[in-house]
Design an enzyme around this catalytic site. Structure first.
Site, PDB file in Angstrom:
ATOM      1  N   LYS A  78      42.505  35.822  43.146  1.00  0.00           N
ATOM      2  CA  LYS A  78      41.414  36.795  43.096  1.00  0.00           C
ATOM      3  C   LYS A  78      40.182  36.062  42.554  1.00  0.00           C
ATOM      4  CE  LYS A  78      40.364  41.384  41.161  1.00  0.00           C
ATOM      5  NZ  LYS A  78      40.908  42.549  40.448  1.00  0.00           N
ATOM      6  N   SER A 153      40.805  46.954  42.486  1.00  0.00           N
ATOM      7  CA  SER A 153      39.795  46.021  42.900  1.00  0.00           C
ATOM      8  C   SER A 153      40.347  44.739  43.505  1.00  0.00           C
ATOM      9  CB  SER A 153      38.940  45.657  41.678  1.00  0.00           C
ATOM     10  OG  SER A 153      39.744  45.011  40.703  1.00  0.00           O
ATOM     11  N   SER A 177      44.303  47.919  39.273  1.00  0.00           N
ATOM     12  CA  SER A 177      43.839  47.060  40.373  1.00  0.00           C
ATOM     13  C   SER A 177      44.857  46.112  40.979  1.00  0.00           C
ATOM     14  CB  SER A 177      42.627  46.253  39.927  1.00  0.00           C
ATOM     15  OG  SER A 177      41.506  47.083  39.970  1.00  0.00           O
TER      16      SER A 177
HETATM   17  N1  GLN Z   1      39.574  51.507  39.563  1.00  0.00           N
HETATM   18  C1  GLN Z   1      39.533  51.188  38.179  1.00  0.00           C
HETATM   19  C2  GLN Z   1      38.126  50.906  37.731  1.00  0.00           C
HETATM   20  O1  GLN Z   1      37.262  50.866  38.552  1.00  0.00           O
HETATM   21  C3  GLN Z   1      40.453  50.044  37.864  1.00  0.00           C
HETATM   22  C4  GLN Z   1      39.895  48.727  38.201  1.00  0.00           C
HETATM   23  C5  GLN Z   1      40.752  47.583  37.758  1.00  0.00           C
HETATM   24  O2  GLN Z   1      41.921  47.748  37.445  1.00  0.00           O
HETATM   25  N2  GLN Z   1      40.141  46.410  37.690  1.00  0.00           N
HETATM   26  O3  GLN Z   1      37.879  50.736  36.570  1.00  0.00           O
END
Ligand code: GLN
Length: 490
Positions: A78, A153, A177
């Site tokens: 990532k 994400s 995410s």
């Molecule tokens: N969707 C969540 C957020 O926007 C989790 C994102 C993540 O785990 N990086 O904070």
């Protein structure tokens, strides 16, 4: 030979038997990326030269018999893991040209094991998002249906593994995410116990929640990657000494399974959950019952407070972490600033996207004098309650099963204009981060030709058991072997 279908152990066998060199295997996956990535936008950077160099190193380890199971296997990271001399953007214009001078601890460990970094995957900007639509580098598509989001994400990592452009990838999970994109793309993803994997060199979003882990085709591959990246790191002050050193053993007998009780939280199977998803999950629970597991209903009462608490805490920490992007030390800098204030303002205005700015504003507001007690401190109290709910649940049951998401992958654009609806898609994943617990998402079936994921949540440091349970299910079922049609060819 259907190389793209193979698990890490099967690929490693090909390397050991000299059926294929790591160089050839790397070229094979680079070719798949070249053929398919334009459709998916899963990668931000593919550094072929870097990958080929690592493959040659891996081949030399294999020739000297100094290899492990991971040596020579391609992996995608990532794009928030710092990779020495390789562009690391975090999905943001702010870091569009950032080349780190060092490797993140997990990248370093996987490099030392001889893995080949095949590329850096697309992601929501600064890991803020649930759909991969907030990336400066464009939306990622779901290989199961390219009109749908891959989840976020870590959507680039999930899309890449689901289309078999890489055997495995890394992700980070602040509020879901790893698990949510794994669920949307039909993969197995592990979010480890907070503190069990080093965050050093992983670009920070919300430091008390962020944790990295693997996105893979199955539990066995997750275990191999987790074993390599786990462990104490003195470079990360939140790193935990309690992580077991021993490698994970995935074997579990039926007798052991018979002693395991699994809790089903009634609050998680309420009207928020799509009925079809609930049906798919209960069908998979039947498989677990046949394997000997016992089930009982439990309650996690403060469930409805999770989303507000999570978004206050995550945004507060983000507003603080992202203050480092000021146009002075690194990252984007605006042209011809009039003075220092203009430099700060324009740099941040130009460098950050809409979602990131929104979070910084929410976070700064929640932390400001006069509102701090009302928002931030209150959210911390809720966080403690949510943790306590899990602890008391684990006095009654050994593990908890839960849906990963309230729906399957949604349409691109469907939730971008409704922040609340987007945030609510994290309702089943964020409690685990607030409590710091480990959890995996595994594929348990389909609804309308889209994968459905289910979470296995365990007590602190129970990654081995979570993966054993997942592995046992995957020996009985073939959901994890399904590949989206368009990408199911050499
Ligand atoms: N969707 C969540 C957020 O926007 C989790 C994102 C993540 O785990 N990086 O904070």
């Amino acid at each position: 030979m259907d190389i793209y279908k193979k698990s890490i152990i099967e690929l490693s066998e090909l390397l050991n038997k000299k059926t294929l060199s790591s160089k050839e295997m790397t070229n094979y996956f680079l070719k798949r990326i070249n053929s398919f990535n334009a459709k998916l936008n899963a990668f931000i950077t593919v550094d072929e030269e870097h990958a080929k160099k690592q493959a040659l190193y891996a081949d030399s380890l294999i020739a000297k018999k100094k290899n492990t199971l991971l040596t020579g296997i391609p992996i995608a990271h990532k794009d928030l893991f710092s990779t020495k001399n390789v562009l690391t953007t975090c999905g943001s214009k702010m870091l569009e040209n950032y080349i780190p001078p060092f490797d993140a601890t997990i990248v370093c460990k996987l490099n030392n094991a001889g893995m080949v970094t095949i590329g850096k995957t697309n992601m929501d900007e600064f890991a803020m998002g649930s759909s991969n639509e907030s990336s400066y580098f464009g939306t990622v598509k779901n290989p199961w249906n390219i009109d749908k989001v891959p989840g976020g994400s870590s959507g680039g990592s999930a899309s890449a593994v689901a289309a078999r452009l890489t055997p495995v990838a890394t992700g980070s999970d602040t509020g879901g995410s790893i698990r949510q994109p794994a669920s949307f793309c039909g993969l197995t993803g592990l979010k480890p116990t907070y503190g069990s994997v080093s965050r050093y060199g992983m670009i920070a979003y919300a430091s008390s929640l962020d944790q990295c882990g693997p996105l893979a085709k199955n539990a066995e591959d997750c275990a191999l990657i987790y074993d390599e990246i786990k462990g104490y790191d003195h470079n990360d002050i939140t790193s935990n000494h309690e992580v077991k050193q021993e490698k994970i053993n995935l074997k579990i007998s039926k007798d052991e399974a018979k002693k395991i009780t699994i809790g089903i939280p009634k609050e998680y199977f309420s009207k928020d959950l799509d009925n079809n998803i609930s049906d798919v999950i209960f069908q998979s629970i039947e498989v677990f019952k046949k394997l000997g597991f016992t089930f009982r209903e439990i309650s996690l009462p403060q469930h409805d407070l999770t989303i507000p608490a999570y978004y206050i805490i995550a945004s507060a920490e983000a507003s603080s972490n992202l203050s480092r992007y000021d146009g002075i030390k690194f990252g984007h800098r605006c042209n011809n600033p009039k003075n220092l204030e203009d430099l700060y303002l324009r740099t941040r205005k130009e460098g950050f996207g809409k979602e990131v700015k929104k979070r910084i504003m929410i976070g700064a507001y929640a932390l400001s004098a006069g509102y701090y007690d009302e928002y931030y401190i209150r959210a911390l109290k809720i966080r403690r309650l949510i943790r306590d709910n899990f602890i008391s649940a684990f006095n009654k049951v050994d593990y908890i099963f839960a849906p990963t998401c309230p729906s399957t992958a949604f349409n691109i654009g469907e939730k971008t204009s409704n922040a609340l609806e987007m945030y609510l898609s994290d309702i089943y994943t964020t409690p685990v981060n607030l409590a710091g617990l480990p959890a995996a998402s595994i594929p348990v079936g389909f609804n309308d030709s889209l994968p459905v994921g289910m979470q296995i949540i365990g007590n602190y440091f129970s990654e081995e058991k979570i993966l054993q349970i997942a592995n046992m299910f995957q020996k009985e079922t073939d959901w994890h072997l399904k590949i989206p049609k368009e990408f199911d060819n050499e």
